[in-house]
Design a protein around this motif. Sequence first.
Motif, PDB file in Angstrom:
ATOM      1  N   LEU A   1      30.442  44.074  33.612  1.00 37.89           N
ATOM      2  CA  LEU A   1      31.046  44.361  34.919  1.00 37.89           C
ATOM      3  C   LEU A   1      32.050  43.278  35.286  1.00 37.89           C
ATOM      4  O   LEU A   1      31.784  42.088  35.135  1.00 37.89           O
ATOM      5  CB  LEU A   1      29.952  44.433  35.999  1.00 37.89           C
ATOM      6  N   LYS A   2      33.204  43.690  35.771  1.00 36.15           N
ATOM      7  CA  LYS A   2      34.226  42.736  36.197  1.00 36.15           C
ATOM      8  C   LYS A   2      34.798  43.167  37.539  1.00 36.15           C
ATOM      9  O   LYS A   2      34.958  44.356  37.804  1.00 36.15           O
ATOM     10  CB  LYS A   2      35.360  42.660  35.165  1.00 36.15           C
ATOM     11  N   LEU A   3      35.082  42.164  38.368  1.00 40.87           N
ATOM     12  CA  LEU A   3      35.725  42.442  39.648  1.00 40.87           C
ATOM     13  C   LEU A   3      37.233  42.498  39.454  1.00 40.87           C
ATOM     14  O   LEU A   3      37.802  41.702  38.698  1.00 40.87           O
ATOM     15  CB  LEU A   3      35.398  41.357  40.674  1.00 40.87           C
ATOM     16  N   THR A   4      37.873  43.450  40.125  1.00 45.17           N
ATOM     17  CA  THR A   4      39.324  43.574  40.017  1.00 45.17           C
ATOM     18  C   THR A   4      40.032  42.894  41.192  1.00 45.17           C
ATOM     19  O   THR A   4      41.253  42.840  41.222  1.00 45.17           O
ATOM     20  CB  THR A   4      39.733  45.056  40.004  1.00 45.17           C
ATOM     21  N   TYR A   5      39.253  42.408  42.153  1.00 45.92           N
ATOM     22  CA  TYR A   5      39.796  41.744  43.340  1.00 45.92           C
ATOM     23  C   TYR A   5      40.683  42.686  44.158  1.00 45.92           C
ATOM     24  O   TYR A   5      41.609  42.264  44.829  1.00 45.92           O
ATOM     25  CB  TYR A   5      40.567  40.467  42.969  1.00 45.92           C
TER      26      TYR A   5
ATOM     27  N   LEU B   1      25.463  28.913  48.648  1.00 44.86           N
ATOM     28  CA  LEU B   1      25.914  27.528  48.844  1.00 44.86           C
ATOM     29  C   LEU B   1      27.229  27.252  48.108  1.00 44.86           C
ATOM     30  O   LEU B   1      27.912  26.271  48.419  1.00 44.86           O
ATOM     31  CB  LEU B   1      24.840  26.550  48.351  1.00 44.86           C
ATOM     32  N   TYR B   2      27.552  28.113  47.170  1.00 47.82           N
ATOM     33  CA  TYR B   2      28.817  27.960  46.440  1.00 47.82           C
ATOM     34  C   TYR B   2      30.009  27.946  47.406  1.00 47.82           C
ATOM     35  O   TYR B   2      31.034  27.312  47.138  1.00 47.82           O
ATOM     36  CB  TYR B   2      28.948  29.124  45.448  1.00 47.82           C
ATOM     37  N   TYR B   3      29.857  28.645  48.532  1.00 47.98           N
ATOM     38  CA  TYR B   3      30.965  28.752  49.501  1.00 47.98           C
ATOM     39  C   TYR B   3      30.951  27.633  50.542  1.00 47.98           C
ATOM     40  O   TYR B   3      31.855  27.577  51.377  1.00 47.98           O
ATOM     41  CB  TYR B   3      30.892  30.099  50.218  1.00 47.98           C
ATOM     42  N   VAL B   4      29.928  26.764  50.503  1.00 47.06           N
ATOM     43  CA  VAL B   4      29.840  25.681  51.489  1.00 47.06           C
ATOM     44  C   VAL B   4      30.631  24.487  50.966  1.00 47.06           C
ATOM     45  O   VAL B   4      30.091  23.492  50.481  1.00 47.06           O
ATOM     46  CB  VAL B   4      28.365  25.301  51.775  1.00 47.06           C
ATOM     47  N   LYS B   5      31.935  24.606  51.029  1.00 49.93           N
ATOM     48  CA  LYS B   5      32.822  23.522  50.622  1.00 49.93           C
ATOM     49  C   LYS B   5      34.183  23.755  51.272  1.00 49.93           C
ATOM     50  O   LYS B   5      34.521  24.885  51.630  1.00 49.93           O
ATOM     51  CB  LYS B   5      32.947  23.463  49.093  1.00 49.93           C
ATOM     52  N   PRO B   6      34.949  22.691  51.427  1.00 48.71           N
ATOM     53  CA  PRO B   6      36.246  22.818  52.116  1.00 48.71           C
ATOM     54  C   PRO B   6      37.135  23.880  51.487  1.00 48.71           C
ATOM     55  O   PRO B   6      37.171  24.040  50.259  1.00 48.71           O
ATOM     56  CB  PRO B   6      36.860  21.428  51.963  1.00 48.71           C
ATOM     57  N   ASN B   7      37.835  24.610  52.328  1.00 48.66           N
ATOM     58  CA  ASN B   7      38.727  25.674  51.855  1.00 48.66           C
ATOM     59  C   ASN B   7      39.935  25.087  51.126  1.00 48.66           C
ATOM     60  O   ASN B   7      40.411  24.015  51.471  1.00 48.66           O
ATOM     61  CB  ASN B   7      39.232  26.507  53.037  1.00 48.66           C
ATOM     62  N   GLN B   8      40.367  25.823  50.131  1.00 46.16           N
ATOM     63  CA  GLN B   8      41.552  25.415  49.383  1.00 46.16           C
ATOM     64  C   GLN B   8      42.553  26.559  49.379  1.00 46.16           C
ATOM     65  O   GLN B   8      42.209  27.714  49.583  1.00 46.16           O
ATOM     66  CB  GLN B   8      41.169  25.061  47.937  1.00 46.16           C
ATOM     67  N   LYS B   9      43.793  26.224  49.159  1.00 40.49           N
ATOM     68  CA  LYS B   9      44.836  27.245  49.081  1.00 40.49           C
ATOM     69  C   LYS B   9      45.330  27.355  47.646  1.00 40.49           C
ATOM     70  O   LYS B   9      45.347  26.365  46.918  1.00 40.49           O
ATOM     71  CB  LYS B   9      45.998  26.881  50.007  1.00 40.49           C
ATOM     72  N   PRO B  10      45.745  28.528  47.181  1.00 41.87           N
ATOM     73  CA  PRO B  10      45.859  29.783  47.939  1.00 41.87           C
ATOM     74  C   PRO B  10      44.552  30.553  48.059  1.00 41.87           C
ATOM     75  O   PRO B  10      44.492  31.585  48.686  1.00 41.87           O
ATOM     76  CB  PRO B  10      46.857  30.585  47.101  1.00 41.87           C
ATOM     77  N   GLY B  11      43.500  30.049  47.426  1.00 46.40           N
ATOM     78  CA  GLY B  11      42.218  30.728  47.485  1.00 46.40           C
ATOM     79  C   GLY B  11      41.432  30.447  46.224  1.00 46.40           C
ATOM     80  O   GLY B  11      41.869  29.706  45.356  1.00 46.40           O
ATOM     81  N   PHE B  12      40.261  31.029  46.106  1.00 45.40           N
ATOM     82  CA  PHE B  12      39.435  30.846  44.927  1.00 45.40           C
ATOM     83  C   PHE B  12      39.549  32.091  44.064  1.00 45.40           C
ATOM     84  O   PHE B  12      39.570  33.216  44.570  1.00 45.40           O
ATOM     85  CB  PHE B  12      37.979  30.634  45.358  1.00 45.40           C
ATOM     86  N   TYR B  13      39.533  31.900  42.773  1.00 40.91           N
ATOM     87  CA  TYR B  13      39.737  33.006  41.855  1.00 40.91           C
ATOM     88  C   TYR B  13      41.023  33.731  42.248  1.00 40.91           C
ATOM     89  O   TYR B  13      42.054  33.134  42.474  1.00 40.91           O
ATOM     90  CB  TYR B  13      38.529  33.958  41.861  1.00 40.91           C
ATOM     91  N   ASP B  14      40.940  35.038  42.353  1.00 41.67           N
ATOM     92  CA  ASP B  14      42.127  35.804  42.728  1.00 41.67           C
ATOM     93  C   ASP B  14      42.058  36.287  44.168  1.00 41.67           C
ATOM     94  O   ASP B  14      42.851  37.130  44.575  1.00 41.67           O
ATOM     95  CB  ASP B  14      42.285  37.025  41.799  1.00 41.67           C
TER      96      ASP B  14
END
Length: 846
Positions: free
Chosen positions: A316-320, A358-371
């Motif tokens: 299974l793969k996400l297409t975003y 908890l993977y999401y409990v960290k400072p936001n980065q740009k342009p984003g994570f993954y796609d």
Amino acid sequence: QDTQLRSVDLDCVIKLLEGSDSKDLEKEQLKTLKKVVKHFENGIPLKDLEQIIKILNLCSEKVKEQETFTEPLCELIKLFGLPFQKKKSSDEVNYSTAVSKYIAQLGYLMRVPSSQVRIQICKCVINFYKMELPGKLLSGYQPTSASYKIQMAELGGLAETLVLSLALVENQLTEKLWVLKALQHLSSSGANCRLMMKAQAASRFCLYLNAADPSGQLVFRSSHILWNLLENTSKEEVVNQLSSLECVHALKEVFVDALHGFRHCDHQLRNDLLVIATLLAENPAVPMIESGFAKLLIVLATFNEVKIPNPLVKGLKLTYSYEDFEMKKLLFNIIGVLSKNPSAAQLLSENDVIPALLYYVKPNQKPGFYDWSAAQYEELQLHAIAVLAAVAHVLIDKYLSCQANTLLLVFLEWCIGQDPFFGQGNSFHGTGGRGNKLAQMRYSLRVLRSVASTYDDAVKLNLCDQGAISQLLDILRYAANRSKGKEDAILLEIQADTLFILSVLCENDLHRKELFSYEGIGILMPFLKMDPKELYSGLGHNYLLFSALDCVWSCVIGCYIAEDHFLEKQGIFLLLDLLALKEKNLCNIILGILVEFCDNPKTTLHINIWRGEKAQTAANLLIQLWRQEELELGVRRDQYGRVVDMKRPIASSFQRQQRVIPVPASCPSFAIMEISENMRAKLYSLFCKLGFENLPGLSAEDFVTLAIIRRYVDFKVGEVWSEICAEVKEEFSPVMSDEDALEVIAKISEDTGRAVNAVQTQLIESQLHQEIQEENQTYRKLRATRKQREMINKSWENFLTRTSNYEALKKAKKLQEKAVEASRCKLKTQTGAVHATHIEGLHTTV
């Protein structure tokens, strides 16, 4: 045309169809039926519907034996897809009962064993929703309104009949799809959906989801009808019908198929099924865990973050895409729903839900994570932290093993830091977070609040060891500074949650209270100075104030350093100011705080010094609260506030209505339980700390009430003994000695009431006597003032007389000289010069 219509004698047609079967007769019957169809090709008049239905039923009986009647029957059914014809506007209402019954007959015709007939019935029902006017209009007639047949179908229960007819077409896919198409249209109304639910429609359509169908229409039509049922009827009823293991298995299988689909419609179906699965998961009785559906959803929600191979999501793969983004949010949501089911706790723990969130409990980065775009990632981040707040308290051990507190505190430090960040704030969880980090701070604090509310010692110790108290105070200061000059519900929630966490951490720990007191009390004071008008703003000031009061109780009381600091900041004055608002909910907690504070000997001095509006004293305020409480409880008092019921002086109206109910010795009686349900016990305790003598600012009425407060415990003991006596007499016949003892106890209690009443009467009489004396004194003052005014007026009149009447002046002069002479000493003692007492030649009159 009207003449042409009348030329068809429907009664003759019915008699012809009822005739005995023969080859010649059959030809005549078929010819006549074609003629009927031809005559009504522009619509059936409402007045002829009854006879047309009879013809339909006769034809349906003949179809079972003679297939040649199939086509005429279909043609007649097709006529029902056209608008009915009416002569008067009132015909629609007048014929409504009959028409609804006739339309319901269409559903009963589904029993005819002909695929052509069944499909035509479904097409006819679909035409109700695609009403087209015939090519020609009958003279003198008008077509019925477009929604008339739809309303009549609802009234006649056609939807329920069609659902039941599905059993007849179970093995005919084409017919089944046509029935589903018709039901798809019918399910657009709430009335039809309720009728369908009577026929167990939800469970039927759920089982169709994974039925064999190369076209794929079955699953999409069934899911669409399920959606309509959920939207138009009770969700609980739909969930109850879907709660069988068979239905859950069907949902799971079709979800797996849609999960691996590549079409846009597959992705939409997958998300629709996820919503239905979420609704099912909300009911713990639904076998989501037993079917394996719950595990599949949990694994699917975390596979991208945890990176642990699992056969359930192999390949299974996400297409975003937008649909995958929606699926991710739905999966997060279903984890939050499953966390409320105790049976799912082990599944959540085994499949690493906490590390994934908890993977999401960290400072936001740009342009984003993954796609994911920055906005999408922020929305997922906030959603994940919100779900973490729901899951964390269920999996405390896993939470601690993942060092979650450390991650959250570091994340909160970033939230109040100066690092530039422009939040999108374009989602439900991102409300109020546009251009700032408030949304992240809000949900992170919710997680800490969630785990703190478990009162787990390991959690509290872990937080305190990492300096959480100091950091939480920084957050409180930051939020307070941002909220200056503007009202923001999110900032209020942040402050309230922070205060609650501090209360949990500091409760019952002297060292932590000392740590809090250095900075915390100064930060806490402004919350107690809240404008009373803000309590009713609806933004959360009320909740914030209660959190602040809870913080006073948990973080200040019990530590002399903190208490003294609080007293120095005039905290007791602020508490009494709030108490003076006389808000029922506030009063109870504030009185409790004051009672606890009075263990500090400095507190009573502060209470006695306080003055409210119009120089009101604390003692007067407390007595007013007592009277207000007794008024609400319905305690019997006379017009002067004296005791009326000598046997039960402080009993409420509810207590007086209660009959005797024997209870075990381990259970508190009503008289004891009543203590915790009102403020009187706290008020009495507070007066015990302040003393009952030399209280400033009390009136006679206050002293009358104070006499009752002073004997509160005695009265309460009397109530308990009264209950004991009643229970004993209810269950047993006491021996003479016991009965005498009970009578003596009852008499003591009654005598106490009489004694208080006597003291109150004496106070009232003393006050009355004092008032009479004050009245007499006031009267004497008034009389003396009046006499003085009369003397002044008389003196003025005499003066005027002397100035205007010479004879009166001479007379006054003589009287003056005579008075002077009379005042002189009679004995002639010449010791020096004698001077005259008047001036010669003086002509003035004054």
